[in-house]
Design a protein around this motif. Sequence first.
Motif, short mmCIF file in Angstrom:
data_model
loop_
_atom_site.label_atom_id
_atom_site.label_comp_id
_atom_site.label_asym_id
_atom_site.label_seq_id
_atom_site.Cartn_x
_atom_site.Cartn_y
_atom_site.Cartn_z
N GLY A 51 36.31 42.55 33.72
CA GLY A 51 36.17 41.61 32.75
C GLY A 51 34.68 41.22 32.35
N LEU A 52 33.66 42.01 33.19
CA LEU A 52 32.45 41.66 32.74
C LEU A 52 31.89 41.66 31.34
N ILE A 55 32.49 38.57 29.12
CA ILE A 55 31.61 37.46 29.12
C ILE A 55 30.59 37.46 28.01
N TYR A 71 37.19 35.62 34.17
CA TYR A 71 36.06 35.87 34.11
C TYR A 71 35.26 34.73 33.44
N LYS A 73 31.08 32.37 32.86
CA LYS A 73 29.59 32.36 33.41
C LYS A 73 29.41 30.90 33.63
N THR A 322 29.11 37.08 41.70
CA THR A 322 28.49 36.30 40.96
C THR A 322 26.88 36.55 41.05
N PRO A 342 27.18 35.58 35.66
CA PRO A 342 28.37 35.70 35.44
C PRO A 342 29.46 35.35 36.67
N LEU A 344 33.00 36.40 38.13
CA LEU A 344 34.37 37.34 37.91
C LEU A 344 35.15 37.07 39.27
N ASN A 355 40.37 33.56 30.88
CA ASN A 355 38.86 33.05 30.48
C ASN A 355 38.48 31.78 30.85
#
Length: 389
Positions: A51-52, A55, A71, A73, A322, A342, A344, A355
């Motif tokens: 799922g990077l 973001i 995912y 940030k 992260t 990030p 995850l 999300n």
Amino acid sequence: MIERVILIVLDSVGIGELPDANLFNDEGSNTLVNTAKKVGGLNLPNLERMGLGNIAKIPGVKSVESPIASYGKAAEKSAGKDTTTGHWEIAGLILEKPFPVYPHGFPGEIISEFEKRIGRKILGNYPASGTEIIKKLGEEHMKTGYPIVYTSADSVFQIAAHEEVIPVEELYRYCEIARELLSGEHAVARVIARPFVGSPGNFTRTYNRKDFSLKPPEDTLLDKVKNKGYEVWGIGKIGDIFAGKGLTQEIHTEGNMDGVDKTLEAMSRAKKGLIFTNLVDFDMIYGHRNNAEGYAKALEEFDKRIPEILSQMRKADCLIITADHGCDPTTESTDHSREYVPVLVYGQQLKSGVNLGTLKSFSDIGQTVAEMLECERLKHGCSFFDKIK
């Protein structure tokens, strides 16, 4: 429900400037996106699957409909953008006052007292890139035996020395002297030993680097997990960053891939608790040297190792990937950048594809880990465990 957390910090892999980036001269910084643009797109299929690309819009990394991880940030709440501040905040400690920095070098009284205590003069004493200063002063250092002292935009007192001129153990002793000296108003976050080898024009730094950090002023996530009677493994720089506090096992590494190897080894041995890994090459070798191509390659190398990490996970494990700050290799600056990081989060017993949005503090990660492992709550941070369990 969750018995072990594997928390991997990709050192400096930021994902876009924070709203206050202008106060740090970091407008426009976006380590992941700008690196991807510079190299014509990143090839990160495993991080993409997690799922990077959901973001942020990262060239080469697609947004996927059903990512296997949750995912989001996280924003940094502490006043700073360095490694110690970032890791301490992840572990629940927020700094209201930044560590001192020395854009014009260290005061004369600090340097003269340091010289007196080590019995030698020093070279340097100004902010510089580590590779540039040894290029410039390395030959003189070899002739005189004087160690090279320098700093950066971070709160660091760095001592560089050739391993054949000042043996590594002696260099560490100098760092301990500096650490003792730098207290009170001059309590820098880290004193760093920077050994190197080679000959003039061909110097290279070695993995005998060692950080002498301030001890965290209060208990962090690491202490809470340890106090619960669980294991806390520090892989890479973690032991240095937390000055050994809260760890049951401390394992140093030589580069990112060795860091992944040691993490896999810890996963095969640890029973319950926290495996906390720092992968430093992104920052140390590529970010600070403005090497976007190398940075991209290092990201792709890490991505290739993700299936090994996932295959070794137990049913009651949670993996969190992260970062601790940014270090955009495409900007003029060679220093860290004030960025979001990030987040995850993957586990067989956890929801996927959630999300998490924008977390208000890196400490939200630590608070979530504390709740997962049923430890004492941290002073800072808001857990998102409810969203993913």
